[in-house]
Write an enzyme that holds these catalytic residues in place. Structure first.
Site, mmCIF file in Angstrom:
data_model
loop_
_atom_site.group_PDB
_atom_site.id
_atom_site.type_symbol
_atom_site.label_atom_id
_atom_site.label_comp_id
_atom_site.label_asym_id
_atom_site.label_seq_id
_atom_site.Cartn_x
_atom_site.Cartn_y
_atom_site.Cartn_z
ATOM 1 N N ALA A 57 0.760 -1.261 -0.037
ATOM 2 C CA ALA A 57 0.021 0.111 0.103
ATOM 3 C C ALA A 57 0.876 1.270 0.031
ATOM 4 C CB ALA A 57 -0.921 0.254 0.904
ATOM 5 N N GLY A 81 3.473 1.541 -1.968
ATOM 6 C CA GLY A 81 4.412 1.423 -3.182
ATOM 7 C C GLY A 81 3.776 2.453 -4.198
ATOM 8 N N ARG A 83 17.404 -13.921 -10.867
ATOM 9 C CA ARG A 83 15.828 -13.901 -10.865
ATOM 10 C C ARG A 83 15.359 -14.998 -10.089
ATOM 11 N NH1 ARG A 83 11.894 -16.698 -13.817
ATOM 12 N NH2 ARG A 83 13.387 -18.286 -13.929
ATOM 13 N N ASN A 124 9.753 -13.596 -3.297
ATOM 14 C CA ASN A 124 8.471 -13.385 -3.414
ATOM 15 C C ASN A 124 7.540 -14.430 -3.213
ATOM 16 O OD1 ASN A 124 8.764 -10.529 -3.527
ATOM 17 N ND2 ASN A 124 9.520 -10.659 -5.730
ATOM 18 N N GLN A 130 0.702 -14.974 2.504
ATOM 19 C CA GLN A 130 -0.606 -14.780 2.461
ATOM 20 C C GLN A 130 -1.572 -15.247 2.012
ATOM 21 O OE1 GLN A 130 0.403 -10.948 -0.096
ATOM 22 N NE2 GLN A 130 1.548 -9.948 1.555
ATOM 23 N N VAL A 171 -0.684 -8.893 -8.510
ATOM 24 C CA VAL A 171 -0.072 -8.008 -9.341
ATOM 25 C C VAL A 171 1.474 -8.084 -9.358
ATOM 26 C CG1 VAL A 171 0.449 -5.669 -10.103
ATOM 27 C CG2 VAL A 171 -2.015 -6.570 -9.495
ATOM 28 N N ASP A 229 -0.414 -5.707 -20.138
ATOM 29 C CA ASP A 229 0.033 -6.360 -21.549
ATOM 30 C C ASP A 229 -0.888 -6.313 -22.539
ATOM 31 O OD1 ASP A 229 2.580 -7.364 -20.307
ATOM 32 O OD2 ASP A 229 1.284 -8.629 -19.171
ATOM 33 N N ARG A 249 -1.416 -2.690 -23.564
ATOM 34 C CA ARG A 249 -0.245 -2.188 -24.365
ATOM 35 C C ARG A 249 -0.755 -2.466 -25.781
ATOM 36 N NH1 ARG A 249 4.109 -4.336 -19.754
ATOM 37 N NH2 ARG A 249 4.401 -2.290 -18.840
ATOM 38 N N HIS A 308 3.151 -13.521 -17.486
ATOM 39 C CA HIS A 308 3.527 -12.079 -17.388
ATOM 40 C C HIS A 308 5.077 -11.896 -17.284
ATOM 41 C CE1 HIS A 308 3.514 -7.728 -16.813
ATOM 42 N NE2 HIS A 308 4.311 -8.093 -15.602
HETATM 43 P P1 NAI Z 1 7.066 -0.619 -5.019
HETATM 44 O O1 NAI Z 1 8.307 -1.076 -4.668
HETATM 45 O O2 NAI Z 1 6.901 0.761 -5.250
HETATM 46 O O3 NAI Z 1 6.287 -0.922 -3.903
HETATM 47 C C1 NAI Z 1 6.028 -2.268 -3.174
HETATM 48 C C2 NAI Z 1 5.353 -2.188 -1.987
HETATM 49 O O4 NAI Z 1 5.277 -3.386 -1.643
HETATM 50 C C3 NAI Z 1 6.445 -1.493 -1.051
HETATM 51 O O5 NAI Z 1 5.635 -0.423 -0.393
HETATM 52 C C4 NAI Z 1 6.868 -2.760 -0.143
HETATM 53 O O6 NAI Z 1 7.192 -2.085 1.128
HETATM 54 C C5 NAI Z 1 5.791 -3.574 -0.067
HETATM 55 N N1 NAI Z 1 5.896 -4.670 0.321
HETATM 56 C C6 NAI Z 1 7.106 -5.699 0.401
HETATM 57 N N2 NAI Z 1 6.935 -6.748 0.753
HETATM 58 C C7 NAI Z 1 5.471 -6.759 1.372
HETATM 59 C C8 NAI Z 1 4.871 -7.887 2.110
HETATM 60 N N3 NAI Z 1 5.162 -8.893 2.369
HETATM 61 N N4 NAI Z 1 3.507 -7.393 2.348
HETATM 62 C C9 NAI Z 1 3.125 -6.214 1.958
HETATM 63 N N5 NAI Z 1 3.658 -5.347 1.461
HETATM 64 C C10 NAI Z 1 4.935 -5.524 1.024
HETATM 65 O O7 NAI Z 1 6.599 -1.536 -6.359
HETATM 66 P P2 NAI Z 1 5.309 -1.207 -7.329
HETATM 67 O O8 NAI Z 1 5.919 -0.377 -8.532
HETATM 68 O O9 NAI Z 1 4.189 -0.653 -6.464
HETATM 69 O O10 NAI Z 1 5.270 -2.668 -7.919
HETATM 70 C C11 NAI Z 1 4.911 -3.689 -7.037
HETATM 71 C C12 NAI Z 1 4.833 -5.000 -7.853
HETATM 72 O O11 NAI Z 1 4.162 -4.828 -9.074
HETATM 73 C C13 NAI Z 1 6.249 -5.325 -8.382
HETATM 74 O O12 NAI Z 1 6.553 -6.888 -7.914
HETATM 75 C C14 NAI Z 1 6.128 -5.095 -9.752
HETATM 76 O O13 NAI Z 1 7.169 -5.944 -10.350
HETATM 77 C C15 NAI Z 1 4.789 -5.733 -10.160
HETATM 78 N N6 NAI Z 1 4.227 -5.369 -11.355
HETATM 79 C C16 NAI Z 1 3.300 -6.197 -11.952
HETATM 80 C C17 NAI Z 1 2.766 -5.638 -13.180
HETATM 81 C C18 NAI Z 1 2.047 -6.598 -13.883
HETATM 82 O O14 NAI Z 1 1.606 -6.376 -15.207
HETATM 83 N N7 NAI Z 1 1.542 -7.850 -13.456
HETATM 84 C C19 NAI Z 1 3.247 -4.594 -13.816
HETATM 85 C C20 NAI Z 1 4.059 -3.564 -12.865
HETATM 86 C C21 NAI Z 1 4.418 -3.823 -11.917
#
Ligand code: NAI
Length: 332
Positions: free
Chosen positions: A12, A14, A98, A105, A112, A129, A159, A162, A187
Site C-alpha cells: 500500500a 508503493g 531472478r 516473493n 498471504q 500483481v 500487456d 499495451r 507475464h
Molecule cells: P514498489 O516497490 O513501489 O512497492 C512495493 C510495496 O510493497 C512497498 O511499499 C513494499 O514495502 C511493499 N511490500 C514488500 N513486501 C511486502 C509484504 N510482504 N507485504 C506487504 N507489502 C509488502 O513497487 P510497485 O511499483 O508498486 O510494484 C509492485 C509489484 O508489481 C512489483 O512486483 C512489480 O514487479 C509488479 N508489477 C506487475 C505488473 C504486472 O503487469 N503484473 C506491472 C507492473 C509492476
C-alpha cells in the site's frame, strides 16, 4: 446505499498503490454506489509512510470510503475481505538473480495464501500483481485450500492494454475500436501477444487486425517483441517501473471480474490452466476469458496455428520451471 465491502490492497505504500487507491476509492472498480472499507497492508518499516497514505485518502474526501484499516499484519489485512489486490512484493535489487527474487516473493505469497485461507471470505477475488505474478498466484492458491482455485488470478491486463494501444496507434483509430487482443502465458518476456482473432473498427467497418494492419510480418515479429519488452522500455525512460498504467490495468481486471465482460468481448487473465489449447494443466497461464456472475470461463474455439502453439510452448515451459522452483522454496 449498499452494505460496505472490505477490499485489501497490499504494497500500500508503493507506487502502483499510490495510483490504484484513488481509482478504487472513488468507485471505478466496484461501482459508484458501493461503499468500501479499505484494508492497507505493508511491511513494518513502512508504517510511518502508510500513515501518510491514510491521511491523503482522508483528504480526498471520497463519499464511498467508509473506513481505512492500515496494518502490517496479514491476518488483519485479509479479515472478511471480498477482494484483494496483491501488489506488495520485494523489488529486484542490484546483483539479485531472478531465482533469488522468485524465492523471496514466493515466500510472501505463501504467507498471504495462509492468511487468506483463514480470514478472508470464501468467495474472495484475489488479483496478484506482484511479480512473478503468475507463479505467485499459483502458490497463493496452493496455501489457501478452502478458497476455490478459480478465485486466484494474475494480471496480464497491462500487456493486453499495451497491445491494444499499439494496434490502435498503428491503424490510427481510438483504442476502444480494437477488440479481442489476447495475451497468452506468463507475464514476462515470454508472453505471446496475439491478434489472430482480434478485430478493429475502421470507420464503420469491423475488420480483422491482420487486414487492417496489412503487415503480417510486423504482427508476427516487431509487434510481439515491442509488447514483450514494453515494461523494460518504460523503466529505461522513467527510471522506475510502470505504475500508473499498472494501476489502471489492475482496476480494469478487477472491474471486469466483478461486473462481467461485454457481449462478444473477452479479456486476458492469468488463470489456472485446465489444459485448454494444449497448455499444461495446473499452472497459472494467461488465457482469453469471458466473465458472467463473477465467474470466468476460458474462451474456446479460437484459431490457434503452429506459430501460436510454438509460442505457447516457450511460455508454458518457463511457467513449469517457475512452478518447480517455487514449490521447492516453499517446502524448505
Ligand atoms: P514498489 O516497490 O513501489 O512497492 C512495493 C510495496 O510493497 C512497498 O511499499 C513494499 O514495502 C511493499 N511490500 C514488500 N513486501 C511486502 C509484504 N510482504 N507485504 C506487504 N507489502 C509488502 O513497487 P510497485 O511499483 O508498486 O510494484 C509492485 C509489484 O508489481 C512489483 O512486483 C512489480 O514487479 C509488479 N508489477 C506487475 C505488473 C504486472 O503487469 N503484473 C506491472 C507492473 C509492476
Amino acid at each position: 446505499m449498499a452494505e460496505p465491502i472490505r477490499v485489501c490492497i497490499t504494497g500500500a505504500c508503493g507506487q502502483i498503490a499510490y495510483s490504484i487507491l484513488y481509482m478504487i476509492a472513488k468507485g471505478d472498480v466496484f461501482g459508484r454506489d458501493q461503499p468500501l472499507i479499505l484494508h492497507l497492508l505493508d511491511i513494518p518499516p513502512m508504517m510511518g509512510v502508510l500513515e501518510g497514505v491514510v491521511m491523503e485518502l482522508a483528504d480526498c474526501a471520497l463519499p464511498l470510503l467508509v473506513q481505512v484499516v492500515p496494518t502490517a499484519d496479514p491476518n488483519v489485512a485479509f479479515k472478511d475481505v471480498s477482494a484483494a489486490f496483491l501488489v506488495g512484493s520485494m523489488p529486484r535489487k542490484e546483483g539479485m538473480e531472478r531465482k533469488d527474487l522468485l524465492s523471496a516473493n514466493v515466500k510472501i505469497f505463501k504467507v498471504q495464501g495462509e492468511a487468506l485461507d483463514k480470514y478472508a471470505k470464501k468467495d474472495v477475488k484475489v488479483l496478484v500483481v506482484g511479480n512473478p505474478a503468475n507463479t505467485n498466484a499459483f502458490i497463493c492458491s496452493q496455501y489457501a485450500p478452502s478458497i476455490p482455485r478459480e478465485n486466484f488470478t494474475a494480471m496480464t491486463r497491462l500487456d493486453q492494454n499495451r497491445a491494444q494501444a499499439n494496434i490502435a496507434a498503428k491503424v490510427g483509430v481510438p483504442v476502444e475500436n480494437v477488440k479481442n487482443v489476447v495475451i497468452w502465458g506468463n507475464h514476462s518476456a515470454t508472453q505471446f501477444p496475439d491478434v489472430k482473432n482480434a478485430t478493429v473498427k475502421v470507420g464503420n467497418v469491423e475488420k480483422s487486425v491482420y487486414d487492417a494492419v496489412g503487415d503480417s510480418s510486423y504482427l508476427e515479429n516487431d509487434f510481439i517483441t515491442t509488447i514483450q519488452k514494453r515494461g523494460a522500455a518504460v523503466i529505461a525512460a522513467r527510471k522506475m517501473s510502470s505504475a500508473m498504467s499498472a494501476a489502471k490495468a489492475a482496476s480494469d481486471h478487477m472491474h471486469d471480474w466483478w461486473n462481467g465482460t461485454e457481449n462478444g468481448k473477452w479479456v486476458s487473465m492469468g488463470v489456472v490452466s485446465d489444459g485448454s489449447y494444449g497448455v499444461p494443466k495446473d499452472i497459472v497461464f494467461s488465457f482469453p476469458v469471458t466473465i458472467e456472475n463473477k465467474q470466468w470461463k476460458i474462451v474456446q474455439g479460437l484459431t490457434v496455428d503452429d506459430f501460436s502453439r510454438s509460442k505457447f510452448a516457450v511460455t508454458a515451459t518457463e511457467l513449469l520451471e517457475e512452478k518447480e522452483e517455487a514449490t521447492a522454496v516453499c517446502k524448505l
